[in-house]
Design an enzyme around this catalytic site. Structure first.
Site, PDB file in Angstrom:
ATOM      1  CB  ALA B 196      -0.878   0.010   1.239  1.00  0.00           C
ATOM      2  CG  ASP B 197       1.862   3.792  -2.848  1.00  0.00           C
ATOM      3  OD1 ASP B 197       3.065   4.071  -2.763  1.00  0.00           O
ATOM      4  OD2 ASP B 197       1.421   3.006  -3.699  1.00  0.00           O
ATOM      5  CB  SER B 198      -2.124   6.025   1.778  1.00  0.00           C
ATOM      6  OG  SER B 198      -1.106   6.969   1.584  1.00  0.00           O
TER       7      SER B 198
END
Lengths: 290, 290
Positions: B196-198
């Site tokens: 995940a990036d966020s």
């Protein structure tokens, strides 16, 4: 047509990555017509027997593409009606029959495109994947109608570029995205419209890989997902299970690494349950009728 | 560190298309530490005030990436504890704090990878999209364990190639596909695992565009879809709505056509309802706990 000419034509058909299933089917019929005119034969019986065999060989070049099978099968079935003709008449009759089937197929695709454009109407944002000549014809009819298109590259050969070129020429505003952005952009469209290489007997659509992903995104966004193609693309239940054509891995142009297999399957299958409607030359069929 | 040095570092951070959000967050902390050591300041108050401001500037370089925001925010909040130190002590304290946060983040990512590999176990076919350093660490732990990987190119920059290179080096057999084939190949995998990036406050995952499509395909195939990342990637509900970074259109390397807009949005959002479980440094959280 000599044997080596036929083989050359079959190779062109087999290697064609540019044209869709409908166009390739019509090219197959043109090859059949050329065989009818020029294949060496001593008499009508010899000729019809050779053509019957060649129809099967031509159809087998592109196993994922139903219209090639359907139209060549139809041609093959009608050859027996020429059995009482003399050789020249049989040649002309068989060639004319192939030309007629090609015209019927082309006109069915045009009528399907007309129905699609009438159904969609103006002012819509349409998302599509890959390049379908039938979808292209539908979009052309929607130019000057506040239509906007979202289209994908369609890796590995990026036939989306050819669609972009045509849309640009027709001044239809469009957004080109990577295939990976299809989910992100589905939410910005009013409907999805794709063509088909084949329709399975249960209504599932065989089309360029990624079509299934777009259909999943359409359902998740609550957006209709339409398939537009002529009815020749529907496979009969009697046909063998569909083979999804695997193309050369080097089309991906990836570096090689030991132990890493590169796969390039051209088509995926979108199940009928994800399809809102099928548009063919007879009009729209919705899910319950499928 | 002079102003122009900071700007140079920020530009590198902003333009980095190679590293994931966790690594970029740690690079952000290293920039913060360099500022703490060398930013011109007359006294501790001046220094802390400048560092407070710089933390915000560093965090703003990559708005899609929660860990950068989370870790820089955490650093910023702790600066006030240094107010009574003399200038040199404050410099050392602020730099040490940044280094400590980078280590905590790195170790959290490693523990998340350990949990993921333990959860998955041996003999599985795992499908993934894009390149996540945490997923990579989990896969490395699964080498020599009859694990097979299906991975996508991840257009436009094809970071899947870097993953393929590592898997090849670790002798993990793998299949590389176009992003468009993710749906077709989902049916051949046992589970999907992505980084995940966020993570949004509700558990939705912001990751490379195409992740949402893989999650849709996983659900449609009845296959679990896991997200593996350290908890620093979770955005707090107080953070502003996420901005999905749009990158240069020319990364697609498409020809230009008048009226055709090329879009290159790097991230999509996969809603929590499509996620089977979140794996972080504390272990697995399943949907009901999200």
């Amino acid at each position: 047509m000599a044997k080596q000419d036929l083989e050359r034509h079959l190779k062109i058909l087999r290697d064609d990555r540019i044209h869709g299933a409908g166009e390739l089917a019509r090219q197959g019929l043109h090859i059949a017509a050329a065989c009818a005119r020029r294949w060496p034969a001593a008499n009508t019986t010899d000729l019809l027997s050779a053509l019957y065999e060649q129809a099967g060989i031509i159809a087998a070049t592109r196993p994922s593409m139903a219209p090639l099978q359907q139209l060549l099968q139809r041609w093959r079935e009608r050859l027996s009606a020429l059995a009482d003709y003399d050789l020249d008449q049989a040649r002309q009759g068989a060639a004319a029959l192939a030309g007629e089937l090609a015209k019927i197929s082309e006109s069915a695709a045009e009528r399907a495109a007309e129905h699609a454009s009438a159904l969609i109407g103006g002012g819509k944002t349409i998302i599509t994947h890959s390049l379908s000549s039938t979808v292209l014809a539908a979009l052309q009819r929607l130019a000057d109608n506040k239509t906007r298109i979202i289209l994908s590259e369609s890796r590995p050969l990026c036939e989306g570029y050819r669609l972009a070129e045509r849309l640009s020429a027709w001044s239809i505003p469009a957004t080109l995205i990577t295939d990976a952005q299809l989910g992100l952009f589905a939410a910005r469209a009013d409907l999805a419209l794709v063509g088909a290489d084949s329709l399975l007997a249960d209504g599932a659509v065989v089309n360029k890989a990624g079509t299934y992903l777009l259909a999943l995104a359409a359902r998740d966004c609550g957006m209709p997902f339409y398939v537009c193609c002529e009815s020749f693309k529907r496979r009969s239940p009697a046909m063998p299970p569909i083979e999804l054509e695997t193309m050369a891995a080097d089309e991906l142009d990836a570096p090689g690494w030991p132990g890493i297999n590169v796969e390039n399957i051209y088509f995926d299958i979108t199940p009928a349950r994800l399809i809102s409607g099928w548009i063919d030359e007879t009009g729209l069929q919705v899910a319950s009728k499928a």
